[in-house]
Design a protein around this motif. Structure first.
Motif, short mmCIF file in Angstrom:
data_model
loop_
_atom_site.label_atom_id
_atom_site.label_comp_id
_atom_site.label_asym_id
_atom_site.label_seq_id
_atom_site.Cartn_x
_atom_site.Cartn_y
_atom_site.Cartn_z
N GLY A 206 0.94 -1.32 0.09
CA GLY A 206 -0.05 0.23 -0.19
C GLY A 206 0.63 1.10 -0.05
O GLY A 206 0.17 2.38 -0.30
N TYR A 207 2.17 1.30 0.20
CA TYR A 207 2.87 2.31 -0.01
C TYR A 207 3.37 2.80 -1.19
O TYR A 207 3.96 1.80 -2.10
N ASP A 208 3.30 3.95 -1.46
CA ASP A 208 3.54 4.57 -2.89
C ASP A 208 4.19 5.89 -2.47
O ASP A 208 4.40 6.51 -1.37
N MET A 209 4.61 6.39 -3.72
CA MET A 209 5.48 7.70 -3.40
C MET A 209 4.37 8.86 -2.90
O MET A 209 5.14 9.78 -2.30
N ALA A 210 3.16 8.69 -3.30
CA ALA A 210 2.23 9.98 -2.96
C ALA A 210 2.16 9.92 -1.24
O ALA A 210 2.47 10.89 -0.52
N ARG A 211 2.01 8.74 -0.91
CA ARG A 211 2.13 8.41 0.69
C ARG A 211 3.30 8.77 1.34
O ARG A 211 3.03 9.32 2.35
N ILE A 212 4.48 8.56 0.75
CA ILE A 212 5.61 8.77 1.49
C ILE A 212 5.82 10.30 1.46
O ILE A 212 6.39 10.87 2.47
N ARG A 213 5.52 10.71 0.20
CA ARG A 213 5.88 12.33 0.25
C ARG A 213 5.02 13.00 1.10
O ARG A 213 5.54 14.01 1.66
N ALA A 214 3.85 12.65 1.38
CA ALA A 214 3.06 13.23 2.18
C ALA A 214 3.52 13.01 3.82
O ALA A 214 3.42 14.00 4.38
N MET A 215 4.34 12.08 3.94
CA MET A 215 5.08 11.84 5.49
C MET A 215 5.99 13.03 5.42
O MET A 215 6.27 13.49 6.50
N LEU A 216 6.67 13.05 4.24
CA LEU A 216 7.62 14.15 4.62
C LEU A 216 7.34 15.66 4.50
O LEU A 216 7.79 16.30 5.19
N GLU A 217 6.22 15.86 3.85
CA GLU A 217 5.69 17.14 3.80
C GLU A 217 5.12 17.41 5.13
O GLU A 217 5.28 18.55 5.93
N ASP A 218 4.58 16.56 6.01
CA ASP A 218 3.94 16.68 7.19
C ASP A 218 5.32 17.07 8.25
O ASP A 218 5.22 17.95 9.23
N GLY A 219 6.58 16.43 7.88
CA GLY A 219 7.48 16.75 8.95
C GLY A 219 8.10 18.09 8.68
O GLY A 219 8.89 18.50 9.58
N LEU A 220 7.78 18.73 7.52
CA LEU A 220 8.51 19.93 7.44
C LEU A 220 7.91 20.99 8.26
O LEU A 220 8.25 22.04 8.51
N THR A 221 6.70 20.76 8.73
CA THR A 221 6.00 21.80 9.93
C THR A 221 5.82 21.20 11.20
O THR A 221 5.27 21.71 11.95
N ALA A 222 6.36 20.04 11.24
CA ALA A 222 6.09 19.29 12.66
C ALA A 222 6.90 19.99 13.73
O ALA A 222 7.71 20.85 13.76
N GLU A 223 6.42 19.72 14.97
CA GLU A 223 7.20 20.02 16.28
C GLU A 223 7.89 19.10 16.73
O GLU A 223 8.85 19.22 17.50
N ASP A 224 7.69 17.85 16.38
CA ASP A 224 8.67 16.66 17.12
C ASP A 224 9.78 16.55 16.32
O ASP A 224 9.94 15.89 15.26
N THR A 225 10.99 17.34 16.53
CA THR A 225 12.27 17.41 15.80
C THR A 225 13.35 17.12 16.65
O THR A 225 13.39 17.15 17.98
N PHE A 226 14.58 16.53 15.97
CA PHE A 226 15.83 16.49 16.85
C PHE A 226 16.90 17.70 16.33
O PHE A 226 16.84 17.93 15.24
N PRO B 258 9.13 5.54 6.50
CA PRO B 258 8.53 4.60 5.77
C PRO B 258 9.21 3.26 5.75
O PRO B 258 10.18 3.20 6.31
N PRO B 259 8.27 2.14 5.58
CA PRO B 259 8.82 0.88 5.57
C PRO B 259 9.76 0.29 4.48
O PRO B 259 9.32 -0.60 3.68
N VAL B 260 10.67 1.31 4.33
CA VAL B 260 11.68 1.01 3.04
C VAL B 260 13.02 0.87 3.63
O VAL B 260 13.35 1.90 4.55
N MET B 261 13.92 -0.24 3.41
CA MET B 261 15.09 -0.31 4.24
C MET B 261 16.11 0.63 3.68
O MET B 261 16.46 0.67 2.51
N PRO B 262 16.57 1.64 4.52
CA PRO B 262 17.63 2.62 4.11
C PRO B 262 18.89 1.84 4.16
O PRO B 262 19.05 0.86 4.65
N GLY B 263 19.87 2.65 3.59
CA GLY B 263 21.20 2.03 3.61
C GLY B 263 22.41 3.22 3.50
O GLY B 263 22.14 4.32 3.09
N PHE B 264 23.67 2.76 3.69
CA PHE B 264 24.51 3.89 3.58
C PHE B 264 25.30 4.03 2.12
O PHE B 264 25.82 2.89 1.74
#
Length: 724
Positions: free
Chosen positions: A289-309, A510-516
């Motif tokens: 069910g994950y696609d780029m639109a869903r992943i991009r929405a997650m990222l856009e949410d983070g641009l204005t979020a309060e929960d940051t490091f 997202p449930p995508v395995m990242p890597g170095f």
């Protein structure tokens, strides 16, 4: 350094499985040489073996994967050993030998441009200790004071002119205690370090005799092709291998773990062909069910979020932004990217009830050994991994050893038979560990005179450590996300003084395995910051170079490489007609880098990169020719990503499956690269990755100068642009 005398199988697995570098290590030349484990040739110490014919075998714990580390590390040992360079060869110790000898060679990881810089000190000491032992052995033979003896070019000369070669006294030297204190040469005395000596592996590559892991053969070997569930997190629900089992050459159709099916045959092509006939039903996975639109929405949410490091905070950026005479804002985006190594993942394994051995290409042989032990169900001491040169690593073979695990699980089902498992290109593309996707909102404050008074850099996106090594998080924060943006530190720090600054990260995974992925987070951070610096300069109506210089008075090394490329490209002189320029600078992996590019763009949006001038200050240069080659190769890799590199996800599955949909820069597309190597001395920086950072911002800044259009989303091919 601490000396670790004992460690359990469990502690080794915990430290190594995630590419761990956390175990203590012995001084590499400490302990009697007699501790060697059955060596037939005189081992002077752990790093140096001398054969009777005076051949010098230098042991390399790091991995050669095209970057020249093997030659560079041999140079630093040979420098202190005073040996004849023409007699030097190398070999890899195995991680199993390292375990048996209380980790005398330290860690076997080769990543983060640490191959030379992280081991040059103790390897030079190892070379110096071996020289002292050889000279002492000759002095003992002649019954003279060792102070009157010298070594040069693999020959020891005594006070009365007597001579002995290294090979003649090696056995006697091997019986001596290894000195624990040695004096190293002053850099002014170096004769090998700093010289462009030919690489030790060039001849084998030219004549075709170089063996990579994919070429490895063994008597009685069978071949395996494998298919893992295409959707992330999915498993095998059922499979029917009857049709495949009847095909020519096929020996076995096997389930591998809970998420893959393999066919074992007499040739790999027959195994691959038969695998296509296996009918497999897959369960749903976490990625469904994950696609780029869903992943991009997650990222856009983070641009204005309060929960940051927070990664870097100076002054009060928000107050400066609130009171700005002029506000500049921009949002950037970097997609998922694939390692796309020329050699796909592969490994050869032999399993029996009491022993398991693997032959493979890995950037972390200790992690591969841990994976072997776990998959084999055998103690560490009953396993070993034999390293073979890599046909490309770029980080993919550093942390994840899934290909080793698969090879062992297959071999375990065919006991006593060597099994070489090779991923197809499609399998390799589908199951890469991807460079994390991120977005970044930049907000800059200018005063009435066009001076930068405040900057907020909000990064939103995936954490690598959260995916592959969560124990590396610091109170939930991934420090890797802030590479090159730190306020201080020798690894990488911001090259600008900004009175009010906030750099923070909204973690979205997202449930995508990242890597170095080669260069890691420096790549996007340099793209974001150096592109935005140009945008700020435009808003302030200032030249991009002069705008940067005004912020860099307290950063002389950053400024030096920037000035070098500006002079090299002729920044203050007119460009050729129709050609436009862009520049940038960054610091990462202990090195300072800058680049300037010349670009033209025609009316159809076709661009051509004519020339790149690149400057690197890595402190100390071992082999200038290799450094220049690494700079050029880094631009090839970096430009491939900026022009073409994008992995997309549809319903939890990678869309791109080969180089037709994930292209790389070809020879005819490569610009001329002029390498300016300007080591300032006093430190050892990395080389393989740093100049990747500079590829994208230099080019996109030049494209803006040519077109007036700002590229904020990569790759360039998604912006209506194509390469001329």
């Amino acid at each position: 350094m601490t000396v670790q005398t004992k460690f359990s199988r469990r502690s080794f697995l915990v430290a190594s499985a995630a590419g761990g570098l956390s175990l203590g290590m012995a001084i590499p030349f400490a302990g009697p040489a007699a501790a060697q484990t059955g060596a037939q040739l005189p081992e002077v110490n752990a790093w140096v073996v001398i054969r009777p014919d005076d051949t010098v075998v230098i042991r390399i714990a790091r991995q050669e994967m095209g970057q020249g580390t093997l030659t560079g590390l041999a140079q630093v040992v040979a420098e202190e050993l005073h040996c004849d360079w023409d007699k030097v060869t190398t070999e890899y110790p195995t991680p199993g030998e390292n375990v048996a000898r209380e980790r005398i060679w330290g860690d076997f990881g080769t990543a983060g441009s640490r191959g030379i810089r992280a081991s040059q000190q103790y390897m030079r000491e190892g070379g110096a200790a071996a020289r002292m032992m050889l000279v002492q052995a000759a002095a003992n033979r002649w019954d003279v004071d060792v102070a009157g003896c010298t070594a040069a070019n693999s020959v020891i000369t005594g006070p009365d002119g007597q001579t002995a070669t290294f090979g003649e006294v090696a056995e006697e030297a091997a019986a001596l205690d290894v000195p624990t204190e040695v004096a190293l040469k002053d850099p002014s005395e170096w004769t090998l370090i700093g010289q462009s000596v030919p690489r030790l592996d060039t001849v084998d590559k030219v004549d075709g005799s170089q063996i990579y892991s994919i070429d490895h053969t063994m008597e009685g070997m069978l071949n395996a092709a494998i298919r893992r569930a295409p959707v992330m997190g999915a498993t095998v629900a059922s499979f029917d291998g009857d049709a495949a089992a009847d095909m020519p050459g096929v020996r076995h159709v096997l389930q591998v773990g809970d998420d893959a099916v393999a066919v074992v045959a007499d040739t790999w092509w027959r195994a691959k062909t038969a695998l296509e006939a296996v009918e497999i039903e897959w369960s749903d996975g976490d990625g469904t069910g994950y696609d780029m639109a869903r992943i991009r929405a997650m990222l856009e949410d983070g641009l204005t979020a309060e929960d940051t490091f927070v990664g870097n905070r100076q002054g009060d950026a928000m107050a400066a932004i609130e009171g700005a005479a002029q506000l500049v804002e921009a949002t950037y985006h970097v997609p998922y990217q694939h390692h796309a190594t020329m050699e796909p993942m592969n490994a050869t394994a032999v399993w029996t009830e009491d022993r398991c051995e693997v032959w493979t290409a890995t950037q972390n042989a200790e992690a591969a050994l841990a994976a072997t032990s776990t998959a084999a169900g055998l103690p560490i001491e009953d396993c070993d991994v034999h390293r073979i040169n890599l046909g490309g690593g770029f980080g993919r073979r550093a942390t994840m050893q899934d290909f080793v695990t698969q090879a062992v699980l297959i071999a375990k089902q065919v006991p006593g038979t060597p099994i070489k498992m090779i991923w197809s290109r499609e399998e390799d593309m589908l199951h890469g560990t991807l460079h994390p996707i991120t977005m970044c909102k930049m907000t800059g404050a200018l005063d009435a005179d066009g001076n930068l008074t405040g900057l907020h850099m909000r990064i939103s996106g995936q954490s690598i450590l959260a995916g592959v090594r969560p124990e590396g998080l610091s109170e939930g924060k991934d420090p890797i996300m802030f590479q090159g943006l730190n306020p201080d530190g020798d690894e990488g720090r911001l090259g600008y003084t900004i009175p009010n600054l906030l750099v923070d990260h909204a973690m979205r995974n997202p449930p995508v395995m990242p890597g170095f992925w080669r260069g890691v987070c420096n790549n996007q951070n340099a793209f974001y910051l150096e592109s935005f610096i140009d945008e700020l300069a435009l808003a302030a109506e200032r030249d991009p170079l002069e705008f940067r210089r005004a912020l860099m008075a307290d950063h002389p090394k950053h400024l030096a490489v920037l000035d070098a490329v500006a002079e090299g490209i002729g920044w203050d002189t007119p460009a050729p007609e129709g050609v436009f320029r862009g520049l940038c600078q960054h610091m990462g992996y202990g090195s300072y880098v800058a680049a300037a590019a010349e670009v033209s763009v025609n009316e159809d949006g076709r661009f051509k990169i004519h020339r790149i001038v690149a400057a690197t200050d890595c402190g100390t240069v071992v082999n200038p020719q290799q450094v220049a080659a690494q700079i050029e190769g880094s631009f090839a890799y970096g430009l491939s990503a900026s022009i073409f590199g994008e992995i997309t996800i549809t319903d939890g599955k990678v869309d791109q499956e080969n180089f037709d949909t994930y292209p790389v820069v070809t020879m005819w597309e490569m610009p001329a690269v002029e390498s300016l190597i300007i080591p300032s001395g006093g430190f050892w920086g990395g080389v393989g990755e740093p100049t990747i950072f500079a590829a994208t911002p230099a080019v996109v800044n030049a494209i803006f100068a040519a077109t007036g259009t700002r590229i904020r989303n990569l790759p360039l091919s998604k912006n209506g642009m194509s390469h001329a």
